[in-house]
Design a protein around this motif. Sequence first.
Motif, PDB file in Angstrom:
ATOM      1  N   MET A  63       0.802  -1.016  -0.403  1.00 14.16           N
ATOM      2  CA  MET A  63      -0.026   0.135  -0.142  1.00 14.16           C
ATOM      3  C   MET A  63       0.723   1.035   0.238  1.00 14.16           C
ATOM      4  O   MET A  63       0.137   2.368   0.033  1.00 14.16           O
ATOM      5  N   LEU A  64       1.765   1.115   0.489  1.00 19.60           N
ATOM      6  CA  LEU A  64       3.116   2.862   0.615  1.00 19.60           C
ATOM      7  C   LEU A  64       3.876   2.548  -0.732  1.00 19.60           C
ATOM      8  O   LEU A  64       4.438   1.489  -0.703  1.00 19.60           O
ATOM      9  N   PRO A  65       4.252   3.507  -1.183  1.00 13.32           N
ATOM     10  CA  PRO A  65       4.859   3.797  -2.422  1.00 13.32           C
ATOM     11  C   PRO A  65       6.573   3.879  -2.127  1.00 13.32           C
ATOM     12  O   PRO A  65       7.532   4.695  -1.915  1.00 13.32           O
ATOM     13  N   ASP A  69      13.197  -2.119   1.117  1.00 12.21           N
ATOM     14  CA  ASP A  69      13.866  -1.685   2.638  1.00 12.21           C
ATOM     15  C   ASP A  69      13.737  -0.617   3.479  1.00 12.21           C
ATOM     16  O   ASP A  69      13.798  -1.192   4.696  1.00 12.21           O
ATOM     17  N   VAL A  70      13.184  -0.159   3.433  1.00 11.66           N
ATOM     18  CA  VAL A  70      12.717   1.169   4.232  1.00 11.66           C
ATOM     19  C   VAL A  70      11.516   1.041   5.168  1.00 11.66           C
ATOM     20  O   VAL A  70      11.276   0.891   6.591  1.00 11.66           O
ATOM     21  N   ALA A 101       1.831   5.800  13.266  1.00  7.53           N
ATOM     22  CA  ALA A 101       3.202   5.958  12.526  1.00  7.53           C
ATOM     23  C   ALA A 101       3.250   6.188  11.360  1.00  7.53           C
ATOM     24  O   ALA A 101       4.178   6.395   9.998  1.00  7.53           O
ATOM     25  N   VAL A 102       1.972   5.902  10.543  1.00  5.84           N
ATOM     26  CA  VAL A 102       1.695   5.021   9.280  1.00  5.84           C
ATOM     27  C   VAL A 102       1.996   6.491   8.647  1.00  5.84           C
ATOM     28  O   VAL A 102       2.669   7.647   7.310  1.00  5.84           O
ATOM     29  N   THR A 109       7.911  11.437   4.040  1.00  4.79           N
ATOM     30  CA  THR A 109       8.053  10.820   2.921  1.00  4.79           C
ATOM     31  C   THR A 109       7.716  12.110   1.771  1.00  4.79           C
ATOM     32  O   THR A 109       9.179  12.436   0.915  1.00  4.79           O
ATOM     33  N   ALA A 110       6.386  12.287   2.054  1.00  2.32           N
ATOM     34  CA  ALA A 110       6.037  13.553   1.590  1.00  2.32           C
ATOM     35  C   ALA A 110       6.946  15.294   0.609  1.00  2.32           C
ATOM     36  O   ALA A 110       7.505  15.477   0.293  1.00  2.32           O
TER      37      ALA A 110
END
Length: 119
Positions: A63-65, A69-70, A101-102, A109-110
């Motif tokens: 679900m997350l781009p 590893d991250v 946290a997400v 990230t943005a």
Amino acid sequence: LHYFHHACLARVEGAHCPQCRSRFHKRSIMPNLEEDPAGWLAQASQNAEALCQREAKAALKAMLPLSPDVLESFVEDGWSSWIANDSQELNEASLPSLVSAVAELKLETAEISMTSVSS
């Protein structure tokens, strides 16, 4: 569980998983973690009540781009602070910590993307 783009999976002939070739009987869209945490947990979990660390990593990677590893590091680093029990599984009581946290990870990230674009 395997994760695929829903529209692409709908075009799969014979209802066999493109990854492992096993027959599947159900396709469903993954609920949004932030909008429907309980639905997300039920969908991502093998037992529909709690997630082990492996299941959480797989669902978040889908679900997350972000790089695998991250996301591996993100889950491993945050796991002990997210779980609310001694079973080492993420359950419904633990979800607010994960959702928070997400959301924070998405903001970070943005901000990194915005900084690198404007530099």
